[in-house]
Write an enzyme that holds these catalytic residues in place. Structure first.
Site, short mmCIF file in Angstrom:
data_model
loop_
_atom_site.label_atom_id
_atom_site.label_comp_id
_atom_site.label_asym_id
_atom_site.label_seq_id
_atom_site.Cartn_x
_atom_site.Cartn_y
_atom_site.Cartn_z
N TYR A 1 14.10 -18.91 -4.17
CA TYR A 1 15.24 -19.64 -3.96
C TYR A 1 15.14 -20.77 -4.75
CZ TYR A 1 18.89 -21.99 -1.15
OH TYR A 1 20.15 -22.36 -0.77
N LYS B 1 17.62 -22.36 -7.92
CA LYS B 1 18.54 -23.60 -7.44
C LYS B 1 18.25 -24.66 -8.49
CE LYS B 1 21.56 -22.32 -4.42
NZ LYS B 1 22.94 -22.32 -4.77
N ALA C 1 26.57 -26.04 -5.67
CA ALA C 1 25.88 -26.49 -4.67
C ALA C 1 24.21 -26.42 -4.76
CB ALA C 1 26.21 -25.49 -3.45
N GLY D 1 31.56 -18.56 3.64
CA GLY D 1 30.39 -18.83 4.51
C GLY D 1 30.48 -20.09 5.35
N PHE D 2 29.52 -20.35 5.75
CA PHE D 2 29.27 -21.59 6.76
C PHE D 2 29.69 -22.92 6.09
CE2 PHE D 2 26.26 -25.03 8.13
CZ PHE D 2 26.82 -25.45 9.02
N ILE D 3 29.26 -23.35 5.25
CA ILE D 3 29.64 -24.87 4.66
C ILE D 3 30.88 -24.44 3.69
CG2 ILE D 3 29.15 -26.45 3.25
CD1 ILE D 3 26.17 -25.91 3.38
N LEU E 1 29.63 -22.45 -4.52
CA LEU E 1 28.96 -22.26 -3.14
C LEU E 1 28.37 -20.85 -2.84
CD1 LEU E 1 30.73 -24.79 -2.47
CD2 LEU E 1 29.99 -24.51 -0.15
N THR F 1 22.11 -13.17 -7.63
CA THR F 1 23.18 -13.98 -7.35
C THR F 1 23.03 -15.44 -7.74
OG1 THR F 1 23.35 -12.52 -5.36
CG2 THR F 1 24.62 -14.56 -5.31
N ASP G 1 34.57 -14.44 -2.37
CA ASP G 1 33.39 -14.37 -1.30
C ASP G 1 32.94 -12.89 -1.22
OD1 ASP G 1 31.62 -14.44 0.98
OD2 ASP G 1 32.32 -16.49 1.11
#
Ligand code: UDP
Length: 325
Positions: free
Chosen positions: A149, A153, A117, A10-12, A76, A95, A31
């Site tokens: 979300y 989290k 994360a 992913g991005f991060i 992450l 997820t 991933d």
């Protein structure tokens, strides 16, 4: 060390993997490529210290085996992006809740430290000023998918805290504040790549709401440096940290900076939230991190300026392949 990075494409994640490889670690990525692309890893595919498994963190036997082989886990993998999460509420919850549960269960079984994360979204509607890690969280209705979300989290953080408190399992949760940088896609909602793509194509820049809402954009290089430093600091374990830059900008001002830095002829258009997102969407007006705990722990807090970050993103932005939605 052998480091497992879920969501490492992913991005991060891909920036983190780069940082870990540079420090000499062996890295195993798991991933699913749901919202990420393998090309994020292009520069490192031939590195013998990198192993990539394309699969879901919901694959329990896989996670158990991967965690057992690792010395440290960065978790992450998550459903991310306001747009993606609103369009896939159930999959996002599965997820983000079950994935973290499985990772922590395996970590507890094999006694492996885990860095989880999290996100500034957990503060919800608390827009009172610089947010400290122990500030109250203000959530909207649990029936509104907009909050799923943040709910997931928050539960992930609670799970990490409970494993630390009851099982002495080393865990750290980090709350990211609007991380930006090369390889971030606008496809799932994130504002900076969307604005840059629109500006480079000289299309209207779509500001949602009145544009007076503010955010604190944080350069991914700073984020990676901070999370690696936290993981390497013994005193940091068992706690939660804001990872962000505490300088805020309105979304209209962001659009103006992007237009200027890209020399674009784009105009700003204002889109009502009811058109931008599905019904009942509530946006955060303001979200500023208090980073004193991070600074006290690692002696540093993200400080790359927004203009510097934007310049780096613009310099490598893929103009030919940049769908906005
Ligand atoms: N936003 C916007 N135009 C876009 C995408 C996002 O004005 O094309 C706004 C969005 O409503 C929010 C801010 O930019 O106020 C940041 O959005 P993003 O989804 O990047 O992050 P988050 O909402 O999670 O802070």
């Amino acid at each position: 060390m052998k480091v497992l990075v879920t969501g490492g494409a992913g991005f991060i994640g891909s920036h983190l993997v780069e940082g870990l490889l540079a420090r000499g670690h062996d890295v195993h990525i798991i991933d699913s490529l749901t919202t990420s692309v393998r090309t994020n890893l292009a520069h490192h595919e031939s590195n013998p210290r990198l192993r990539v498994t394309i699969d879901s963190v919901l694959n329990e036997p896989l996670m158990d085996a991967a965690v057992s082989e690792a010395d440290l886990v960065y978790h992450l993998a998550a459903a991310v992006g306001v747009k993606w999460v609103l369009e896939h509420p159930l999959k996002s919850l599965q997820t983000n809740l079950r994935g973290t549960d499985l990772v922590l269960t395996a970590a507890d079984k094999h006694r492996k430290p885990v860095r989880v994360a999290s996100t500034s979204e957990v503060y919800g509607k608390n827009d009172s000023g610089p947010l400290r890690e122990d500030d109250d969280r203000i959530m909207g209705s649990s029936q509104l998918s907009r909050w799923f979300y943040a709910i997931a989290k928050s539960a992930d953080e609670a799970l990490a805290a409970a494993y630390w408190q009851e099982r002495n399992l080393p865990t750290i949760a980090v709350r990211f504040f609007n991380t930006i940088g090369p390889r971030q896609t606008g496809r799932y909602g994130m504002v900076v790549p969307r604005f840059i793509g629109q500006a480079l194509r000289n299309e209207p820049i779509t500001v949602y709401g009145d544009g007076q809402q503010t955010r604190c954009f944080t350069y991914v290089g700073d984020v990676v440096k901070s999370v690696i430093a936290l993981t390497e600091t013994d005193a940091a374990w068992g706690d939660v940290y804001n990872v962000g830059r505490n300088s805020e900008i309105s979304i209209t001002a962001l659009a103006q900076r992007v237009i200027e830095l890209t020399n674009s002829t784009s105009e700003i258009v204002y889109i009502p939230y009811s058109e931008a997102y599905s019904g009942g969407f509530e946006d955060m007006r303001r979200r500023v991190p208090d980073v004193s705990k991070l600074r006290a722990t690692i002696g540093y807090a993200p400080d790359t300026t927004l203009d510097d970050a934007l310049r780096q993103i613009i310099a490598v932005y893929p103009t030919s392949t940049a769908p906005v939605s």
